[in-house]
Design a protein around this motif. Structure first.
Motif, short mmCIF file in Angstrom:
data_model
loop_
_atom_site.label_atom_id
_atom_site.label_comp_id
_atom_site.label_asym_id
_atom_site.label_seq_id
_atom_site.Cartn_x
_atom_site.Cartn_y
_atom_site.Cartn_z
N LEU A 94 -2.17 35.63 -29.61
CA LEU A 94 -2.74 35.13 -30.85
C LEU A 94 -1.97 33.93 -31.41
N MET A 95 -0.70 33.78 -31.00
CA MET A 95 0.16 32.72 -31.55
C MET A 95 1.16 32.32 -30.47
N PRO A 96 1.95 31.30 -30.75
CA PRO A 96 2.97 30.93 -29.75
C PRO A 96 3.93 32.11 -29.48
N LEU A 97 4.37 32.24 -28.25
CA LEU A 97 5.20 33.36 -27.82
C LEU A 97 6.52 33.42 -28.59
N GLY A 98 7.09 32.32 -28.94
CA GLY A 98 8.35 32.28 -29.69
C GLY A 98 8.19 32.95 -31.05
N TRP A 99 7.09 32.66 -31.75
CA TRP A 99 6.85 33.29 -33.06
C TRP A 99 6.57 34.78 -32.91
N ALA A 100 5.92 35.17 -31.86
CA ALA A 100 5.66 36.59 -31.61
C ALA A 100 6.99 37.32 -31.41
N ALA A 101 7.91 36.70 -30.69
CA ALA A 101 9.23 37.31 -30.47
C ALA A 101 9.99 37.44 -31.79
N VAL A 102 9.88 36.43 -32.67
CA VAL A 102 10.54 36.48 -33.97
C VAL A 102 9.96 37.61 -34.82
N ILE A 103 8.66 37.78 -34.80
CA ILE A 103 8.02 38.85 -35.58
C ILE A 103 8.50 40.21 -35.11
N VAL A 104 8.55 40.41 -33.80
CA VAL A 104 9.02 41.70 -33.25
C VAL A 104 10.48 41.92 -33.64
N ALA A 105 11.31 40.89 -33.57
CA ALA A 105 12.73 41.01 -33.93
C ALA A 105 12.88 41.34 -35.41
N VAL A 106 12.07 40.74 -36.28
CA VAL A 106 12.14 41.03 -37.71
C VAL A 106 11.71 42.48 -37.97
N LEU A 107 10.70 42.96 -37.28
CA LEU A 107 10.29 44.37 -37.42
C LEU A 107 11.45 45.30 -37.06
N TRP A 108 12.14 45.01 -35.97
CA TRP A 108 13.28 45.84 -35.58
C TRP A 108 14.43 45.71 -36.57
N GLY A 109 14.60 44.55 -37.16
CA GLY A 109 15.63 44.38 -38.19
C GLY A 109 15.34 45.24 -39.41
N ILE A 110 14.07 45.29 -39.82
CA ILE A 110 13.69 46.12 -40.96
C ILE A 110 13.92 47.59 -40.65
N ILE A 111 13.53 48.03 -39.46
CA ILE A 111 13.73 49.42 -39.06
C ILE A 111 15.23 49.75 -39.07
N ALA A 112 16.07 48.84 -38.53
CA ALA A 112 17.52 49.08 -38.50
C ALA A 112 18.09 49.17 -39.92
N ALA A 113 17.63 48.33 -40.82
CA ALA A 113 18.13 48.34 -42.20
C ALA A 113 17.76 49.65 -42.90
N VAL A 114 16.53 50.11 -42.72
CA VAL A 114 16.09 51.36 -43.34
C VAL A 114 16.91 52.54 -42.80
N LEU A 115 17.11 52.57 -41.48
CA LEU A 115 17.91 53.65 -40.88
C LEU A 115 19.36 53.60 -41.36
N ALA A 116 19.92 52.40 -41.53
CA ALA A 116 21.30 52.28 -42.00
C ALA A 116 21.43 52.81 -43.43
N VAL A 117 20.47 52.49 -44.29
CA VAL A 117 20.52 52.99 -45.67
C VAL A 117 20.39 54.51 -45.70
N MET A 118 19.48 55.04 -44.90
CA MET A 118 19.31 56.50 -44.84
C MET A 118 20.56 57.17 -44.29
N GLY A 119 21.18 56.59 -43.28
CA GLY A 119 22.40 57.13 -42.70
C GLY A 119 23.54 57.12 -43.69
N LYS A 120 23.66 56.04 -44.46
CA LYS A 120 24.71 55.95 -45.47
C LYS A 120 24.53 57.03 -46.53
N GLU A 122 23.10 59.94 -46.14
CA GLU A 122 23.44 61.24 -45.55
C GLU A 122 24.96 61.39 -45.41
N MET A 123 25.67 60.33 -45.09
CA MET A 123 27.12 60.40 -44.93
C MET A 123 27.81 60.70 -46.26
N LYS A 124 27.22 60.28 -47.37
CA LYS A 124 27.80 60.59 -48.68
C LYS A 124 27.73 62.08 -48.99
#
Length: 150
Positions: A94-120, A122-124
């Motif tokens: 649907l779009m240039p492959l470079g932008w598709a890769a950036v979108i997938v990377a941003v999705l994984w960044g959001i998932i990692a941030a949410v998991l980090a906050v939840m983990g923090k 739980e550690m408290k």
């Protein structure tokens, strides 16, 4: 009837003293305390040996389970990797492959941030071993009840 007649009443024989009763009647207090100390020491050694054996067995089982979880995690990692690549290529249609890769990377960044906050969060909640620490503090006074603790 070969037994002598005693007037209708049977006389009960006194029970024979046990080995422990014989020893306690003949031994001094010091000898008895020595035996108790020896028995307590033997009991503690046996309990430690049992705990070591149980801990070794548990550690072996935990190691096997951890290895299997690690294998499952690696398999899950590859599934996510290839699904991410598939998503990137799908978006690339649907779009240039470079932008598709950036979108997938941003999705994984959001998932990692949410998991980090939840983990923090739980550690408290981790409090350590408060009940165990309290009971361990009670052991010395229990073994020496007449002694003053500071």
């Amino acid at each position: 009837m070969s037994e002598a007649y005693t007037g209708g009443a049977h006389q009960a024989a006194a029970p024979l003293p046990t080995e422990a009763e014989q020893r306690s009647a003949n031994a001094s207090v010091g000898e008895l305390l020595g035996e108790v100390t020896k028995d307590l020491s033997k009991l503690m050694r046996q309990e430690v040996a049992l705990a070591k054996a149980e801990a070794t067995e548990s550690a072996k089982n935990a190691g096997k389970g951890a290895g299997m979880f690690a294998g499952a995690a690696l398999g899950g990692h590859f599934v996510l990797l290839f699904l991410s690549i598939a998503l990137m290529w799908g978006l690339g249609a649907l779009m240039p492959l470079g932008w598709a890769a950036v979108i997938v990377a941003v999705l994984w960044g959001i998932i990692a941030a949410v998991l980090a906050v939840m983990g923090k969060k739980e550690m408290k909640k981790v409090k350590g071993l408060p009940q165990t620490a309290e009971t361990v503090k009670e052991i010395p006074p229990t073994l020496k009840p007449g002694e003053q603790t500071r």
